[in-house]
Design a protein around this motif. Structure first.
Motif, PDB file in Angstrom:
ATOM      1  N   GLY A 106       0.697  -1.251   0.110  1.00  0.00           N
ATOM      2  CA  GLY A 106       0.027   0.004   0.110  1.00  0.00           C
ATOM      3  C   GLY A 106       0.798   1.333  -0.118  1.00  0.00           C
ATOM      4  N   ALA A 107       0.373   2.311   0.338  1.00  0.00           N
ATOM      5  CA  ALA A 107       0.990   3.579   0.416  1.00  0.00           C
ATOM      6  C   ALA A 107       0.133   4.475   1.462  1.00  0.00           C
ATOM      7  CB  ALA A 107       0.729   4.311  -0.884  1.00  0.00           C
ATOM      8  N   GLY A 108       0.978   5.635   1.971  1.00  0.00           N
ATOM      9  CA  GLY A 108       0.607   6.252   2.967  1.00  0.00           C
ATOM     10  C   GLY A 108       0.898   7.800   2.511  1.00  0.00           C
ATOM     11  N   LEU A 109       0.112   8.866   3.133  1.00  0.00           N
ATOM     12  CA  LEU A 109       0.136  10.166   2.744  1.00  0.00           C
ATOM     13  C   LEU A 109       0.265  10.900   4.439  1.00  0.00           C
ATOM     14  CD1 LEU A 109      -1.971  12.019   0.354  1.00  0.00           C
ATOM     15  CD2 LEU A 109      -1.737  12.841   2.538  1.00  0.00           C
ATOM     16  N   LEU A 110       1.153  11.965   4.451  1.00  0.00           N
ATOM     17  CA  LEU A 110       1.181  12.696   5.472  1.00  0.00           C
ATOM     18  C   LEU A 110       1.237  14.167   5.378  1.00  0.00           C
ATOM     19  CD1 LEU A 110       2.123  12.984   8.540  1.00  0.00           C
ATOM     20  CD2 LEU A 110       4.524  12.982   7.824  1.00  0.00           C
ATOM     21  N   MET A 113      -6.178   7.557  -6.042  1.00  0.00           N
ATOM     22  CA  MET A 113      -5.893   7.640  -7.326  1.00  0.00           C
ATOM     23  C   MET A 113      -4.300   7.083  -7.539  1.00  0.00           C
ATOM     24  SD  MET A 113      -7.666  11.290  -8.297  1.00  0.00           S
ATOM     25  CE  MET A 113      -7.153  11.064  -9.997  1.00  0.00           C
ATOM     26  N   GLY A 114      -3.532   7.475  -6.778  1.00  0.00           N
ATOM     27  CA  GLY A 114      -2.123   7.078  -7.075  1.00  0.00           C
ATOM     28  C   GLY A 114      -2.091   5.490  -6.810  1.00  0.00           C
ATOM     29  N   LEU A 115      -3.066   4.941  -5.940  1.00  0.00           N
ATOM     30  CA  LEU A 115      -2.872   3.537  -5.615  1.00  0.00           C
ATOM     31  C   LEU A 115      -3.755   2.770  -7.072  1.00  0.00           C
ATOM     32  CD1 LEU A 115      -3.708   3.433  -1.929  1.00  0.00           C
ATOM     33  CD2 LEU A 115      -1.608   2.488  -2.810  1.00  0.00           C
ATOM     34  N   ALA A 116      -4.585   3.448  -7.602  1.00  0.00           N
ATOM     35  CA  ALA A 116      -5.629   2.769  -8.653  1.00  0.00           C
ATOM     36  C   ALA A 116      -4.583   2.821  -9.752  1.00  0.00           C
ATOM     37  CB  ALA A 116      -6.680   3.622  -8.860  1.00  0.00           C
ATOM     38  N   ASN A 117      -3.924   4.104 -10.192  1.00  0.00           N
ATOM     39  CA  ASN A 117      -3.081   4.191 -11.342  1.00  0.00           C
ATOM     40  C   ASN A 117      -1.656   3.078 -11.149  1.00  0.00           C
ATOM     41  OD1 ASN A 117      -3.100   5.206 -13.726  1.00  0.00           O
ATOM     42  ND2 ASN A 117      -1.516   6.798 -13.327  1.00  0.00           N
ATOM     43  N   GLY A 118      -1.088   2.905 -10.175  1.00  0.00           N
ATOM     44  CA  GLY A 118      -0.127   2.027  -9.928  1.00  0.00           C
ATOM     45  C   GLY A 118      -0.530   0.612  -9.931  1.00  0.00           C
ATOM     46  N   SER A 119      -1.667   0.347  -9.468  1.00  0.00           N
ATOM     47  CA  SER A 119      -2.126  -0.980  -9.414  1.00  0.00           C
ATOM     48  C   SER A 119      -2.621  -1.559 -10.761  1.00  0.00           C
ATOM     49  CB  SER A 119      -3.319  -1.038  -8.570  1.00  0.00           C
ATOM     50  OG  SER A 119      -2.857  -1.029  -7.172  1.00  0.00           O
ATOM     51  N   SER A 120      -3.249  -0.345 -11.627  1.00  0.00           N
ATOM     52  CA  SER A 120      -3.381  -0.968 -12.989  1.00  0.00           C
ATOM     53  C   SER A 120      -2.193  -1.115 -13.990  1.00  0.00           C
ATOM     54  CB  SER A 120      -4.231   0.510 -13.589  1.00  0.00           C
ATOM     55  OG  SER A 120      -4.684  -0.085 -15.025  1.00  0.00           O
TER      56      SER A 120
END
Length: 144
Positions: free
Chosen positions: A54-58, A103-110
């Motif tokens: 996954g990913a995180g945002l701060l 949106m970042g996770l979607a594009n990277g996952s795709s």
């Protein structure tokens, strides 16, 4: 040390978890310590990716971590760049932090479901379909 001083002027910093650990001279398994150091350095928006985890945002001392979209990866080429492209689109669209991360996770996952760095990049209608899917929050904390 000179690089760390420059971070006060950075609007957005996106690195993977291992790169954050190296930059901050912290064991990358110690996320809490990394987050405190990032806050102290004054970066306005920090995004940390960790591949399939996954990913995180701060931002504004608020840390959110989301799991990634379940998929079958065939080629990881371009996943990080695709993630950043999706997140930046979310930022430029003035979306909230959760939507930016999603949106970042979607594009990277795709992208990882196709061969090469471009074949899986999402267009607007495809992004809307991906971001309607539910993703779990793994973590949401206030960093002090």
């Amino acid at each position: 040390n000179e690089l760390l001083e420059l971070l006060k002027k950075v609007d957005m910093l996106n690195l993977n978890k291992m790169e954050f650990g190296r930059l901050l001279k912290v064991d990358c398994k110690n996320t809490e310590e990394m987050l405190k150091k990032i806050v102290d350095l004054g970066v306005r928006l920090s995004i940390m990716t960790d591949g399939k985890n996954g990913a995180g945002l701060l931002r504004n001392n608020r840390w959110i971590w989301m799991e990634t979209f379940p998929n079958k990866s065939v080629d990881d080429t371009g996943a990080g760049d695709a993630f950043v492209a999706g997140a930046v689109k979310g930022i430029l669209s003035n979306l909230n932090d959760e939507e930016i991360l999603k949106m970042g996770l979607a594009n990277g996952s795709s992208v990882v479901t196709k061969i090469g760095a471009k074949a899986g990049l999402l267009y607007r209608d495809e992004m809307e379909k991906w971001t309607r899917k539910k993703l779990g929050f793994v973590e949401e904390i206030v960093v002090k």
